[in-house]
Design an enzyme around this catalytic site. Structure first.
Site, PDB file in Angstrom:
ATOM      1  N   GLY A 121      -0.106 -20.454  18.501  1.00 40.60           N
ATOM      2  CA  GLY A 121      -1.282 -21.199  19.098  1.00 40.60           C
ATOM      3  C   GLY A 121      -1.419 -20.873  20.666  1.00 40.60           C
TER       4      GLY A 121
ATOM      5  N   ARG B 264       2.817  -4.562  18.031  1.00 37.24           N
ATOM      6  CA  ARG B 264       4.044  -4.684  18.138  1.00 37.24           C
ATOM      7  C   ARG B 264       4.934  -3.908  19.409  1.00 37.24           C
ATOM      8  NH1 ARG B 264       6.640  -8.431  14.229  1.00 37.24           N
ATOM      9  NH2 ARG B 264       4.865  -9.038  12.804  1.00 37.24           N
TER      10      ARG B 264
ATOM     11  N   LYS C 149      -9.576  -2.428   1.625  1.00 40.14           N
ATOM     12  CA  LYS C 149      -9.183  -1.339   2.396  1.00 40.14           C
ATOM     13  C   LYS C 149     -10.125   0.089   2.069  1.00 40.14           C
ATOM     14  CE  LYS C 149      -6.270  -3.844   4.653  1.00 40.14           C
ATOM     15  NZ  LYS C 149      -6.650  -4.293   6.003  1.00 40.14           N
TER      16      LYS C 149
ATOM     17  N   LYS D 117      -3.364 -10.656  13.056  1.00 43.51           N
ATOM     18  CA  LYS D 117      -4.973 -10.867  12.986  1.00 43.51           C
ATOM     19  C   LYS D 117      -5.157 -11.980  12.562  1.00 43.51           C
ATOM     20  CE  LYS D 117      -5.755  -6.931  10.835  1.00 43.51           C
ATOM     21  NZ  LYS D 117      -4.444  -6.562  10.828  1.00 43.51           N
TER      22      LYS D 117
ATOM     23  N   ASP E 208      -9.870  -9.952   8.795  1.00 41.59           N
ATOM     24  CA  ASP E 208      -9.102  -8.588   8.596  1.00 41.59           C
ATOM     25  C   ASP E 208      -9.961  -7.385   8.743  1.00 41.59           C
ATOM     26  OD1 ASP E 208      -6.597  -7.069   7.416  1.00 41.59           O
ATOM     27  OD2 ASP E 208      -7.910  -6.564   5.843  1.00 41.59           O
TER      28      ASP E 208
ATOM     29  N   ARG F 276       1.830 -12.137  -0.554  1.00 44.99           N
ATOM     30  CA  ARG F 276       0.425 -12.316   0.028  1.00 44.99           C
ATOM     31  C   ARG F 276      -0.147 -13.657  -0.606  1.00 44.99           C
ATOM     32  NH1 ARG F 276      -2.058  -8.717   4.190  1.00 44.99           N
ATOM     33  NH2 ARG F 276      -0.211  -7.462   4.433  1.00 44.99           N
TER      34      ARG F 276
ATOM     35  N   SER G  16      -1.637  -3.591  10.502  1.00 45.43           N
ATOM     36  CA  SER G  16      -1.112  -4.601   9.416  1.00 45.43           C
ATOM     37  C   SER G  16       0.142  -5.289   9.723  1.00 45.43           C
ATOM     38  CB  SER G  16      -0.900  -3.656   8.301  1.00 45.43           C
ATOM     39  OG  SER G  16      -2.099  -3.157   7.718  1.00 45.43           O
ATOM     40  N   ALA G  17       0.120  -6.632   9.559  1.00 45.19           N
ATOM     41  CA  ALA G  17       1.052  -7.531   9.674  1.00 45.19           C
ATOM     42  C   ALA G  17       1.554  -7.603  11.243  1.00 45.19           C
ATOM     43  CB  ALA G  17       2.296  -7.035   8.908  1.00 45.19           C
ATOM     44  N   CYS G  18       0.549  -7.612  11.868  1.00 47.39           N
ATOM     45  CA  CYS G  18       0.777  -7.755  13.431  1.00 47.39           C
ATOM     46  C   CYS G  18       0.037  -8.780  14.202  1.00 47.39           C
ATOM     47  CB  CYS G  18       0.281  -6.438  14.309  1.00 47.39           C
ATOM     48  SG  CYS G  18       1.600  -5.053  14.008  1.00 47.39           S
TER      49      CYS G  18
ATOM     50  N   ARG H 162       0.884  -1.225  -0.025  1.00 45.27           N
ATOM     51  CA  ARG H 162      -0.298  -0.011   0.156  1.00 45.27           C
ATOM     52  C   ARG H 162       1.050   1.407   0.074  1.00 45.27           C
ATOM     53  NH1 ARG H 162      -1.762   0.831   4.454  1.00 45.27           N
ATOM     54  NH2 ARG H 162      -1.083  -1.096   5.815  1.00 45.27           N
TER      55      ARG H 162
ATOM     56  N   TYR I 109      -1.493  -3.483  -6.930  1.00 45.32           N
ATOM     57  CA  TYR I 109      -1.078  -4.174  -5.628  1.00 45.32           C
ATOM     58  C   TYR I 109      -2.338  -4.068  -4.827  1.00 45.32           C
ATOM     59  CZ  TYR I 109       0.215  -5.839  -1.239  1.00 45.32           C
ATOM     60  OH  TYR I 109       0.270  -6.697  -0.084  1.00 45.32           O
TER      61      TYR I 109
ATOM     62  N   HIS J  39     -10.951  -2.416  11.163  1.00 44.84           N
ATOM     63  CA  HIS J  39      -9.556  -3.147  10.823  1.00 44.84           C
ATOM     64  C   HIS J  39      -9.520  -4.400  11.864  1.00 44.84           C
ATOM     65  CE1 HIS J  39      -5.252  -3.442   9.369  1.00 44.84           C
ATOM     66  NE2 HIS J  39      -6.063  -4.337   8.856  1.00 44.84           N
TER      67      HIS J  39
HETATM   68  P1  GTP Z   1      -2.762  -7.524   7.672  1.00 49.51           P
HETATM   69  O1  GTP Z   1      -3.511  -8.715   6.903  1.00 49.51           O
HETATM   70  O2  GTP Z   1      -1.757  -6.905   6.946  1.00 49.51           O
HETATM   71  O3  GTP Z   1      -3.898  -6.761   8.203  1.00 49.51           O
HETATM   72  O4  GTP Z   1      -1.962  -8.262   9.096  1.00 49.51           O
HETATM   73  P2  GTP Z   1      -2.388  -9.439  10.063  1.00 49.51           P
HETATM   74  O5  GTP Z   1      -2.667  -8.406  11.317  1.00 49.51           O
HETATM   75  O6  GTP Z   1      -3.355 -10.225   9.588  1.00 49.51           O
HETATM   76  O7  GTP Z   1      -0.967 -10.034  10.279  1.00 49.51           O
HETATM   77  P3  GTP Z   1      -0.463 -11.501  10.275  1.00 49.51           P
HETATM   78  O8  GTP Z   1      -1.503 -12.442  10.977  1.00 49.51           O
HETATM   79  O9  GTP Z   1      -0.438 -12.176   8.946  1.00 49.51           O
HETATM   80  O10 GTP Z   1       0.842 -11.393  11.078  1.00 49.51           O
HETATM   81  C1  GTP Z   1       1.993 -10.947  10.602  1.00 49.51           C
HETATM   82  C2  GTP Z   1       3.305 -11.411  10.978  1.00 49.51           C
HETATM   83  O11 GTP Z   1       3.277 -11.482  12.500  1.00 49.51           O
HETATM   84  C3  GTP Z   1       3.476 -12.845  10.402  1.00 49.51           C
HETATM   85  O12 GTP Z   1       4.894 -12.740  10.070  1.00 49.51           O
HETATM   86  C4  GTP Z   1       3.362 -13.713  11.827  1.00 49.51           C
HETATM   87  O13 GTP Z   1       4.024 -14.906  11.756  1.00 49.51           O
HETATM   88  C5  GTP Z   1       3.937 -12.879  12.727  1.00 49.51           C
HETATM   89  N1  GTP Z   1       2.780 -13.312  14.020  1.00 49.51           N
HETATM   90  C6  GTP Z   1       1.464 -13.514  13.996  1.00 49.51           C
HETATM   91  N2  GTP Z   1       1.209 -13.947  15.423  1.00 49.51           N
HETATM   92  C7  GTP Z   1       2.433 -13.725  16.263  1.00 49.51           C
HETATM   93  C8  GTP Z   1       2.410 -14.232  17.526  1.00 49.51           C
HETATM   94  O14 GTP Z   1       1.626 -14.444  18.172  1.00 49.51           O
HETATM   95  N3  GTP Z   1       3.857 -13.941  17.923  1.00 49.51           N
HETATM   96  C9  GTP Z   1       4.758 -13.608  17.091  1.00 49.51           C
HETATM   97  N4  GTP Z   1       5.944 -13.512  17.518  1.00 49.51           N
HETATM   98  N5  GTP Z   1       4.669 -13.235  15.757  1.00 49.51           N
HETATM   99  C10 GTP Z   1       3.177 -13.352  15.261  1.00 49.51           C
HETATM  100 MN    MN Z   2      -4.083 -10.622   7.574  1.00 46.86          MN
HETATM  101 MN    MN Z   3      -5.141  -5.814   7.087  1.00 43.11          MN
END
Ligand code: GTP
Ligand code: MN
Ligand code: MN
Length: 634
Positions: free
Chosen positions: A542, A448, A246, A292, A313, A417, A288-290, A89, A237, A266
């Site tokens: 998990g 994070r 989004k 979900k 999401d 993705r 994002s990428a945290c 994005r 993208y 979100h």
């Molecule tokens: P968007 O789809 O971009 O909105 O992101 P998202 O919030 O769905 O993130 P996603 O679940 O794809 O996780 C992104 C990254 O965080 C990945 O590289 C995972 O491996 C990492 N991750 C997810 N859950 C955990 C966790 O509980 N602990 C750790 N250390 N890393 C995690």
């Molecule tokens: Mn996601």
């Molecule tokens: Mn997202």
């Protein structure tokens, strides 16, 4: 009405219909299509019916042209490599267009650039549109993609996307309910107007890389919330081009929600069933990428628990007649981060994309399998490779170059993705398409936070919980164009997706949680706290079920498991099930260091003053004052 139809037919005279029956479209749709075709001058018009045959035809054509590569190890799985300049994005090129600037952004002090939304004037938008869209589809087909966000019913909404990208058509079919059935349901109603072009009319003068036309210099993703319109140019993208996601389901939808009394967030939605068989639903917002997608699909590591996914999401949420908050997932697919996804971290995601999926910017093995960082170990075990054999495995990286494990650089782009149908997830919830949604029992925020923030805490009230959401911060990730690891504010995990004045948005939240509505409890989690030598203190994935267990016991009214602290209720020692885990440094994981929080509260106040300013609602300011007092008396 009749006049309009006549004009429409006239306008379409010089643009052929490649597929579909233009005349049978509702008049409003005809006018929209005709006007925009006139503007963008495509080679022809392709009206999507959403059928499997249509999908297969488009796939075949893209394979022939080299845009998609079949991943031969699976059924109907394809790899797509984008132009390396078009991989995420582009927040700096994303705009909200409103007459009054302060409908879009807050009253920030002189010289402070708002980070929650960028505003563009209507005049400027007109200029930018004129510099991009006239003739922009020359030589390309214009696809007409009718789609529904949501399964139909009272909480769902319809959009129509016009695009010159066939990749976008394929993704829209997986990510939304798309095709003729939506046209049938639409009738004479209004719809969200979505216009997308890769911005490279034919004959193409620039060099096209990876058969991926785009126009990075002229990217613009503009939203007109009042008109319910989205104009996206120059990028193919996902987040910039799959406009149902989004752009519509968050930025435009939060405006609709503001007008109609609901929330577009979100957030993932998950059902969690305890060993006694009671199910509760959680909605959780992480940037994002945290985490979900990972949390929504988690495989519990303690016995007797069951987790099922409603969405990974986006959540649309509305209080019902009974005062409870109901949520639907407006999407029909997962657009998930690939790197880090493995059977160990997220087996359910892995199961979801064994067929009928598209992988964007991942790597490919010589056996025709997908590959990315995080799959090394399971690949080695599954194939019975020695360490040496694993290193010799021929891989083509996301850039299309020969690559081996251990080589410099990455196999997959960090923001690569998978696009997979949600229905293929083994743990998809039986009610995931319930038109009225599922009742939410807890809202969870997180990010994070390598330092200072405990594994979990519970807010004292709805208003305090909104402050907790408003102060969400996170280390930046590859999901947007930022580089380096900085902790950034991402309030409610919505910073990149805010569709209107953030102070007004907080006000809307406060108002909706008032009686007779029964506001759910609000929590904050942090899976990412680190030791001094940068190891995660919590195993995550998990094992996060152990935290959800505590959260749901709090929701059920268990008083004995919580301690009151300055920032909220935290688990008493021994109330989170740690059975079977390697040693957890509980003190380090749960501590609330005073110096850290003193600095943090100053920074938070500065953030709210400079970014929300006079738009900050008084109840949130009061909560901030109270929090500050509590921290100083730690
Ligand atoms: P968007 O789809 O971009 O909105 O992101 P998202 O919030 O769905 O993130 P996603 O679940 O794809 O996780 C992104 C990254 O965080 C990945 O590289 C995972 O491996 C990492 N991750 C997810 N859950 C955990 C966790 O509980 N602990 C750790 N250390 N890393 C995690
Ligand atoms: Mn996601
Ligand atoms: Mn997202």
């Amino acid at each position: 009405f009749q006049v309009v139809t006549e004009v429409v037919t006239h306008k379409l005279n010089h643009i052929p219909i490649f597929k579909g029956d233009f005349a049978s479209l509702p008049p409003k749709v005809q006018r929209f299509v005709a006007e925009k075709a006139e503007l963008m001058n495509p080679a022809g018009i392709y009206i999507c019916d959403g059928s499997q045959k249509e999908y297969d035809d488009i796939v075949d054509k893209l394979v022939e042209r080299g845009v998609l590569t079949p991943l031969k190890a699976y059924e109907n799985n394809y790899l797509c490599r984008t132009d390396p300049r078009d991989v995420a994005r582009v927040e700096s090129k994303t705009w909200m267009v409103t007459k009054d600037k302060y409908d879009s952004v807050c009253h920030t002090p002189e010289g402070v650039r708002p980070i929650m939304g960028q505003w563009m004037s209507e005049e400027q938008f007109g200029v930018e549109l004129d510099a991009r869209f006239p003739g922009c589809m020359a030589g390309r087909p214009m696809y007409v993609v009718p789609y529904s966000m949501g399964p139909g019913g009272p909480l769902s909404k319809i959009g129509i996307e016009l695009t010159d990208s066939s990749y976008v058509v394929l993704c829209m079919r997986t990510m939304t309910r798309m095709g003729q059935k939506v046209i049938d349901a639409l009738g004479d109603q209004d719809f969200v107007r979505c216009i997308h072009s890769v911005g490279l009319p034919r004959p193409v003068k620039a060099k096209v890389i990876n058969h991926w036309p785009c126009n990075p210099e002229k990217v613009m993703i503009a939203h007109r919330p009042k008109e319910r319109e989205i104009w996206s140019f120059g990028s193919g993208y996902g987040g910039n081009s799959i406009l149902g996601k989004k752009c519509f389901a968050l930025r435009i939808a939060c405006n609709i929600g503001r007008d109609e009394g609901w929330l577009a967030e979100h957030m993932l939605i998950m059902g969690v069933t305890n060993p006694e068989g009671q199910e509760k639903f959680i909605a959780a917002a992480f940037p994002s990428a945290c985490g979900k997608t990972n949390l929504a699909m988690l495989t519990p590591t303690i016995p007797g628990w069951k987790v099922r996914v409603v969405g990974d999401d986006i959540a649309w949420m509305k209080f019902g007649e009974d005062g409870r908050l109901y949520a639907i997932n407006p999407e029909a697919g997962f657009f998930g981060v690939a790197p880090g996804t493995s059977h160990k971290t997220n087996a359910m995601a892995m199961e979801s994309f064994q067929k009928n999926s598209i992988f964007t910017n991942v790597a490919e093995t010589a056996d025709g399998e997908y590959f990315w960082e995080g799959l090394e170990k399971e690949l080695k075990e599954r194939k019975g490779y020695s360490e040496e054999q694993l290193k010799q495995l021929e891989i083509t990286n996301w850039l299309g170059d020969r690559w081996h494990i251990g080589d410099e650089g990455k196999a997959a782009h960090p923001n690569s993705r998978f696009t997979a149908p949600a229905a293929q997830c083994p743990t998809i919830h039986p009610d995931w398409e319930a038109p009225q949604g599922v009742p939410i029992d807890a809202i969870v925020f997180g990010g994070r936070r390598p330092e200072g923030v405990p594994l979990v805490f519970e807010s004292f009230s709805w208003e305090h919980g909104i402050l907790v959401g408003a102060l969400v911060k996170s280390e930046t990730t590859a999901a947007a164009e930022f580089t380096g690891k900085n902790v950034m504010h991402d309030p409610m995990a919505m910073r990149p997706f805010m569709g209107y004045n953030y102070g007004k948005y907080l006000e809307h939240w406060i108002k909706l949680g008032k009686a007779p509505n029964k506001a759910p409890k609000i929590f904050h989690v942090n899976w990412f706290r680190e030791t001094k030598d940068h190891k995660f203190l919590w195993p995550g994935f998990g094992d996060n079920i152990r935290v959800l267990d505590w959260i749901l016991r709090r929701v059920s009214g268990d008083e004995d498991i919580a301690l009151e602290t300055a920032i909220g209720y935290v688990p008493k020692r021994g109330t989170i099930n740690l059975d079977g885990l390697p040693r957890i440094d509980w003190n380090e994981l749960m501590s609330i260091p005073k110096p850290y929080w003193e600095e943090d509260i100053d920074e938070s106040r500065h953030f709210l003053d400079s970014q929300v300013g006079s738009d900050l609602p008084q109840p949130i300011r009061d909560e901030l004052d109270k929090l500050e007092k509590r921290i100083h008396s730690l």
